[in-house]
Design a protein around this motif. Sequence first.
Motif, PDB file in Angstrom:
ATOM      1  N   THR A   1     -79.235  31.709   8.331  1.00 10.56           N
ATOM      2  CA  THR A   1     -80.227  31.267   9.310  1.00 10.56           C
ATOM      3  C   THR A   1     -79.577  30.617  10.538  1.00 10.56           C
ATOM      4  O   THR A   1     -80.271  30.165  11.442  1.00 10.56           O
ATOM      5  CB  THR A   1     -81.178  30.249   8.661  1.00 10.56           C
ATOM      6  OG1 THR A   1     -80.413  29.135   8.176  1.00 10.56           O
ATOM      7  CG2 THR A   1     -81.956  30.877   7.513  1.00 10.56           C
ATOM      8  N   SER A   2     -78.258  30.581  10.553  1.00  2.00           N
ATOM      9  CA  SER A   2     -77.536  29.914  11.645  1.00  2.00           C
ATOM     10  C   SER A   2     -76.870  30.925  12.571  1.00  2.00           C
ATOM     11  O   SER A   2     -76.412  31.986  12.139  1.00  2.00           O
ATOM     12  CB  SER A   2     -76.466  28.977  11.076  1.00  2.00           C
ATOM     13  OG  SER A   2     -77.050  27.996  10.239  1.00  2.00           O
ATOM     14  N   ILE A   3     -76.810  30.577  13.865  1.00  2.00           N
ATOM     15  CA  ILE A   3     -76.146  31.413  14.863  1.00  2.00           C
ATOM     16  C   ILE A   3     -74.857  30.716  15.286  1.00  2.00           C
ATOM     17  O   ILE A   3     -74.871  29.530  15.648  1.00  2.00           O
ATOM     18  CB  ILE A   3     -77.046  31.640  16.093  1.00  2.00           C
ATOM     19  CG1 ILE A   3     -78.319  32.376  15.680  1.00  2.00           C
ATOM     20  CG2 ILE A   3     -76.297  32.440  17.151  1.00  2.00           C
ATOM     21  CD1 ILE A   3     -79.308  32.568  16.809  1.00  2.00           C
ATOM     22  N   TYR A   4     -73.749  31.441  15.226  1.00  2.00           N
ATOM     23  CA  TYR A   4     -72.450  30.877  15.554  1.00  2.00           C
ATOM     24  C   TYR A   4     -71.871  31.530  16.814  1.00  2.00           C
ATOM     25  O   TYR A   4     -72.142  32.700  17.098  1.00  2.00           O
ATOM     26  CB  TYR A   4     -71.467  31.058  14.394  1.00  2.00           C
ATOM     27  CG  TYR A   4     -71.801  30.176  13.206  1.00  2.00           C
ATOM     28  CD1 TYR A   4     -71.225  28.909  13.066  1.00  2.00           C
ATOM     29  CD2 TYR A   4     -72.690  30.603  12.216  1.00  2.00           C
ATOM     30  CE1 TYR A   4     -71.532  28.093  11.988  1.00  2.00           C
ATOM     31  CE2 TYR A   4     -73.016  29.792  11.133  1.00  2.00           C
ATOM     32  CZ  TYR A   4     -72.423  28.543  11.022  1.00  2.00           C
ATOM     33  OH  TYR A   4     -72.736  27.742   9.954  1.00  2.00           O
ATOM     34  N   TYR A   5     -71.065  30.743  17.528  1.00  2.00           N
ATOM     35  CA  TYR A   5     -70.417  31.219  18.748  1.00  2.00           C
ATOM     36  C   TYR A   5     -68.919  30.956  18.645  1.00  2.00           C
ATOM     37  O   TYR A   5     -68.490  29.939  18.104  1.00  2.00           O
ATOM     38  CB  TYR A   5     -70.972  30.490  19.981  1.00  2.00           C
ATOM     39  CG  TYR A   5     -72.445  30.679  20.185  1.00  2.00           C
ATOM     40  CD1 TYR A   5     -72.939  31.732  20.940  1.00  2.00           C
ATOM     41  CD2 TYR A   5     -73.357  29.775  19.614  1.00  2.00           C
ATOM     42  CE1 TYR A   5     -74.315  31.907  21.136  1.00  2.00           C
ATOM     43  CE2 TYR A   5     -74.726  29.946  19.799  1.00  2.00           C
ATOM     44  CZ  TYR A   5     -75.197  31.003  20.551  1.00  2.00           C
ATOM     45  OH  TYR A   5     -76.551  31.168  20.737  1.00  2.00           O
ATOM     46  N   TRP A   6     -68.109  31.859  19.210  1.00  5.22           N
ATOM     47  CA  TRP A   6     -66.670  31.656  19.213  1.00  5.22           C
ATOM     48  C   TRP A   6     -66.029  32.500  20.321  1.00  5.22           C
ATOM     49  O   TRP A   6     -66.619  33.470  20.800  1.00  5.22           O
ATOM     50  CB  TRP A   6     -66.054  32.013  17.857  1.00  5.22           C
ATOM     51  CG  TRP A   6     -66.085  33.491  17.533  1.00  5.22           C
ATOM     52  CD1 TRP A   6     -65.108  34.414  17.763  1.00  5.22           C
ATOM     53  CD2 TRP A   6     -67.176  34.210  16.919  1.00  5.22           C
ATOM     54  NE1 TRP A   6     -65.509  35.657  17.340  1.00  5.22           N
ATOM     55  CE2 TRP A   6     -66.776  35.562  16.808  1.00  5.22           C
ATOM     56  CE3 TRP A   6     -68.437  33.840  16.455  1.00  5.22           C
ATOM     57  CZ2 TRP A   6     -67.600  36.541  16.261  1.00  5.22           C
ATOM     58  CZ3 TRP A   6     -69.254  34.817  15.910  1.00  5.22           C
ATOM     59  CH2 TRP A   6     -68.835  36.156  15.808  1.00  5.22           C
ATOM     60  N   ALA A   7     -64.827  32.112  20.698  1.00  7.96           N
ATOM     61  CA  ALA A   7     -64.078  32.862  21.704  1.00  7.96           C
ATOM     62  C   ALA A   7     -62.598  32.533  21.556  1.00  7.96           C
ATOM     63  O   ALA A   7     -62.230  31.388  21.313  1.00  7.96           O
ATOM     64  CB  ALA A   7     -64.549  32.506  23.112  1.00  7.96           C
ATOM     65  N   PHE A   8     -61.759  33.572  21.683  1.00 10.95           N
ATOM     66  CA  PHE A   8     -60.319  33.404  21.597  1.00 10.95           C
ATOM     67  C   PHE A   8     -59.673  34.014  22.841  1.00 10.95           C
ATOM     68  O   PHE A   8     -60.226  34.942  23.439  1.00 10.95           O
ATOM     69  CB  PHE A   8     -59.773  34.060  20.332  1.00 10.95           C
ATOM     70  CG  PHE A   8     -60.400  33.530  19.070  1.00 10.95           C
ATOM     71  CD1 PHE A   8     -60.102  32.259  18.611  1.00 10.95           C
ATOM     72  CD2 PHE A   8     -61.312  34.299  18.351  1.00 10.95           C
ATOM     73  CE1 PHE A   8     -60.693  31.760  17.460  1.00 10.95           C
ATOM     74  CE2 PHE A   8     -61.907  33.808  17.197  1.00 10.95           C
ATOM     75  CZ  PHE A   8     -61.594  32.533  16.749  1.00 10.95           C
ATOM     76  N   PRO A   9     -58.523  33.506  23.266  1.00  9.51           N
ATOM     77  CA  PRO A   9     -57.867  34.004  24.483  1.00  9.51           C
ATOM     78  C   PRO A   9     -57.673  35.513  24.504  1.00  9.51           C
ATOM     79  O   PRO A   9     -57.803  36.151  25.546  1.00  9.51           O
ATOM     80  CB  PRO A   9     -56.521  33.271  24.477  1.00  9.51           C
ATOM     81  CG  PRO A   9     -56.802  31.999  23.742  1.00  9.51           C
ATOM     82  CD  PRO A   9     -57.780  32.377  22.664  1.00  9.51           C
ATOM     83  N   SER A  10     -57.368  36.106  23.342  1.00 11.97           N
ATOM     84  CA  SER A  10     -57.147  37.559  23.304  1.00 11.97           C
ATOM     85  C   SER A  10     -58.398  38.328  23.694  1.00 11.97           C
ATOM     86  O   SER A  10     -58.334  39.382  24.327  1.00 11.97           O
ATOM     87  CB  SER A  10     -56.704  37.975  21.900  1.00 11.97           C
ATOM     88  OG  SER A  10     -57.692  37.611  20.938  1.00 11.97           O
ATOM     89  N   LYS A  11     -59.583  37.795  23.342  1.00  9.71           N
ATOM     90  CA  LYS A  11     -60.859  38.430  23.705  1.00  9.71           C
ATOM     91  C   LYS A  11     -61.029  38.410  25.214  1.00  9.71           C
ATOM     92  O   LYS A  11     -61.421  39.408  25.827  1.00  9.71           O
ATOM     93  CB  LYS A  11     -62.002  37.674  23.029  1.00  9.71           C
ATOM     94  CG  LYS A  11     -63.404  38.053  23.512  1.00  9.71           C
ATOM     95  CD  LYS A  11     -63.821  39.422  23.055  1.00  9.71           C
ATOM     96  CE  LYS A  11     -65.271  39.692  23.438  1.00  9.71           C
ATOM     97  NZ  LYS A  11     -65.728  41.004  23.003  1.00  9.71           N
ATOM     98  N   SER A  12     -60.737  37.274  25.830  1.00  8.72           N
ATOM     99  CA  SER A  12     -60.873  37.144  27.277  1.00  8.72           C
ATOM    100  C   SER A  12     -59.933  38.095  28.000  1.00  8.72           C
ATOM    101  O   SER A  12     -60.304  38.731  28.995  1.00  8.72           O
ATOM    102  CB  SER A  12     -60.576  35.702  27.699  1.00  8.72           C
ATOM    103  OG  SER A  12     -60.609  35.576  29.090  1.00  8.72           O
ATOM    104  N   LEU A  13     -58.704  38.215  27.491  1.00  9.75           N
ATOM    105  CA  LEU A  13     -57.724  39.097  28.125  1.00  9.75           C
ATOM    106  C   LEU A  13     -58.203  40.536  28.113  1.00  9.75           C
ATOM    107  O   LEU A  13     -58.136  41.244  29.121  1.00  9.75           O
ATOM    108  CB  LEU A  13     -56.386  38.973  27.390  1.00  9.75           C
ATOM    109  CG  LEU A  13     -55.253  39.860  27.900  1.00  9.75           C
ATOM    110  CD1 LEU A  13     -54.930  39.505  29.344  1.00  9.75           C
ATOM    111  CD2 LEU A  13     -54.022  39.700  27.030  1.00  9.75           C
ATOM    112  N   THR A  14     -58.727  40.980  26.958  1.00  6.21           N
ATOM    113  CA  THR A  14     -59.213  42.362  26.847  1.00  6.21           C
ATOM    114  C   THR A  14     -60.382  42.613  27.780  1.00  6.21           C
ATOM    115  O   THR A  14     -60.448  43.638  28.468  1.00  6.21           O
ATOM    116  CB  THR A  14     -59.652  42.642  25.393  1.00  6.21           C
ATOM    117  OG1 THR A  14     -58.529  42.455  24.517  1.00  6.21           O
ATOM    118  CG2 THR A  14     -60.156  44.069  25.248  1.00  6.21           C
TER     119      THR A  14
END
Length: 204
Positions: free
Chosen positions: A66-79
């Motif tokens: 029932t929970s929504i999670y958020y995340w981000a890593f430098p490799s994602k931004s680079l791509t």
Amino acid sequence: MSKKGVSAEEKRKRMLQLFYEKGEFFQLKELEKLAPKAKGIVANSVKDVIQQLVEDGLVDTDKIGTSIYYWAFPSKSLTTRKKQLEKITAELEEVTEKLKIIDNTLEASKGNEEDEEKCKKVLEEINDKEIELRRLQQELKNYQDNDPEKFADLVKKTQELKDAANRWTDNIFAIQSWCEKKFMLEKNVINKQFGIPDDFDYLE
């Protein structure tokens, strides 16, 4: 004197830094508590900032139970930024190609004395745009993926060049119309004479 508010772009940068520094998964409520203290982003704007980053593909999200999670890593931004740069590069190449077509067409039409002065001015403007395009292409080669402000500036300049190319496209259509009326020629004959592709049109 009141403090100047943080700009939307600055909030985006700070939020991404928060994700990169923590390297964790967060729920929205957690970010609304953490972001004001860690990055000076007011709690009531956290949701909007996160949503923008998700829409731009810089932050990932998923629902677990029932929970929504958020995340981000430098490799994602680079791509993501590499893909954006590839798109901009393709658009620059498209603009350059169309500017060459316009240049050749106007050069061929300079024989008409009535339009010679107009063509001269347009060609000078096109030449300036081509120089600007070459400069931008060189900047793209030197572009650093961790510089979002420079990236945003390149996007803006690319749009300006596209707008300029479309203005010269207007001029080409005007010359086509004039030739059709003046010499009673079909459009496809004019296109063939001046090397204008049949699908020549405005940039979108």
